[in-house]
Design a protein around this motif. Structure first.
Motif, PDB file in Angstrom:
ATOM      1  N   ILE A  98       0.858  -1.188   0.000  1.00 21.07           N
ATOM      2  CA  ILE A  98       0.000   0.000   0.000  1.00 21.07           C
ATOM      3  C   ILE A  98       0.897   1.243   0.000  1.00 21.07           C
ATOM      4  O   ILE A  98       1.794   1.368   0.830  1.00 21.07           O
ATOM      5  N   ASP A 122      -1.069  -2.179  -4.431  1.00 17.14           N
ATOM      6  CA  ASP A 122      -2.423  -2.731  -4.427  1.00 17.14           C
ATOM      7  C   ASP A 122      -3.435  -1.668  -4.021  1.00 17.14           C
ATOM      8  O   ASP A 122      -4.624  -1.799  -4.306  1.00 17.14           O
ATOM      9  N   GLY A 123      -2.959  -0.640  -3.333  1.00 18.94           N
ATOM     10  CA  GLY A 123      -3.817   0.476  -2.949  1.00 18.94           C
ATOM     11  C   GLY A 123      -2.975   1.712  -2.766  1.00 18.94           C
ATOM     12  O   GLY A 123      -1.765   1.613  -2.512  1.00 18.94           O
ATOM     13  N   ILE A 125      -3.111   5.648  -0.867  1.00 14.96           N
ATOM     14  CA  ILE A 125      -3.807   6.580   0.025  1.00 14.96           C
ATOM     15  C   ILE A 125      -3.063   7.907  -0.048  1.00 14.96           C
ATOM     16  O   ILE A 125      -1.849   7.956   0.181  1.00 14.96           O
ATOM     17  N   LEU A 135      -4.636   3.892   8.004  1.00 15.83           N
ATOM     18  CA  LEU A 135      -5.571   3.298   7.034  1.00 15.83           C
ATOM     19  C   LEU A 135      -4.871   2.192   6.248  1.00 15.83           C
ATOM     20  O   LEU A 135      -5.435   1.114   6.009  1.00 15.83           O
ATOM     21  N   ALA A 136      -3.631   2.461   5.871  1.00 20.08           N
ATOM     22  CA  ALA A 136      -2.861   1.482   5.090  1.00 20.08           C
ATOM     23  C   ALA A 136      -2.579   0.223   5.920  1.00 20.08           C
ATOM     24  O   ALA A 136      -2.680  -0.905   5.412  1.00 20.08           O
ATOM     25  N   ARG A 138      -4.386  -0.956   8.363  1.00 18.67           N
ATOM     26  CA  ARG A 138      -5.654  -1.709   8.463  1.00 18.67           C
ATOM     27  C   ARG A 138      -5.883  -2.522   7.192  1.00 18.67           C
ATOM     28  O   ARG A 138      -6.334  -3.658   7.238  1.00 18.67           O
ATOM     29  N   ARG A 139      -5.573  -1.914   6.053  1.00 21.37           N
ATOM     30  CA  ARG A 139      -5.789  -2.604   4.781  1.00 21.37           C
ATOM     31  C   ARG A 139      -4.864  -3.816   4.645  1.00 21.37           C
ATOM     32  O   ARG A 139      -5.309  -4.906   4.270  1.00 21.37           O
ATOM     33  N   SER A 142      -6.082  -6.542   6.930  1.00 21.62           N
ATOM     34  CA  SER A 142      -7.276  -7.274   6.461  1.00 21.62           C
ATOM     35  C   SER A 142      -6.946  -8.137   5.238  1.00 21.62           C
ATOM     36  O   SER A 142      -7.489  -9.225   5.084  1.00 21.62           O
ATOM     37  N   LEU A 143      -6.039  -7.677   4.389  1.00 21.67           N
ATOM     38  CA  LEU A 143      -5.681  -8.485   3.217  1.00 21.67           C
ATOM     39  C   LEU A 143      -4.909  -9.751   3.589  1.00 21.67           C
ATOM     40  O   LEU A 143      -4.890 -10.711   2.823  1.00 21.67           O
TER      41      LEU A 143
END
Ligand code: DHK
Length: 146
Positions: A98, A122-123, A125, A135-136, A138-139, A142-143
């Motif tokens: 991220i 992959d993302g 922010i 936020l990153a 957390r992502r 979860s991934l």
């Protein structure tokens, strides 16, 4: 054994809190590290935060993350816009990546609108201040949750 998420930071981010606070805010990198560690405890992951002003050092740390980190959160700072070498290194990493920018790079100069790292991330922010790191995390958590 808890998963470890590597949080890598590029040039000038050692001066976070002092450098252009109107753009990057007043929080220091030590504040970010403490907030990431606290969130890591909540999420059941370990967080390893590092910063370097040197492209080669960041590349070595990405290589080190191979087979060791569950995921990478990276703020490549100015190398975002210049470094094919960082992109190539990230392409050797198998887990989620991220990309974080504290400022909204799309609201700024045109040269900040292009990111080599985004070709792998992959993302992305941007513009969420230092909260973007949380936020990153957390992502990535979860991934990579089993
Ligand atoms: C940080 C930097 O140092 C800049 O070179 C980037 C990024 C933006 C950030 O917003 O965190 O262009």
């Amino acid at each position: 054994m808890p998963r470890t998420i590597h949080v890598l930071n590029g040039p000038n981010l050692n001066l976070l809190g002092q450098r252009q606070p109107e753009v990057y805010g007043r929080e220091t990198l030590a504040d970010v590290e403490a907030a990431c560690a606290a969130l890591g405890r909540e999420l059941g992951v370990e967080v390893l935060l590092r910063q370097s002003n040197h492209e080669g050092q960041l590349i070595d740390w990405i290589h080190e993350a191979r087979g060791a980190a569950a995921g990478i959160v990276i703020n490549p700072a100015a190398f975002t816009h210049t470094s094919v070498a960082l992109l190539d290194a990230l392409n050797t990493f198998e887990g989620p990546v991220i990309e974080v920018h504290i400022s909204n790079v799309h609201k700024r100069e045109a040269f900040r609108h292009h990111s080599y790292v985004s070709l792998r991330a992959d993302g992305v922010i941007a513009g969420c201040g230092t909260e973007g790191y949380l936020l990153a995390l957390r992502r990535v958590a979860s991934l990579t949750r089993g």
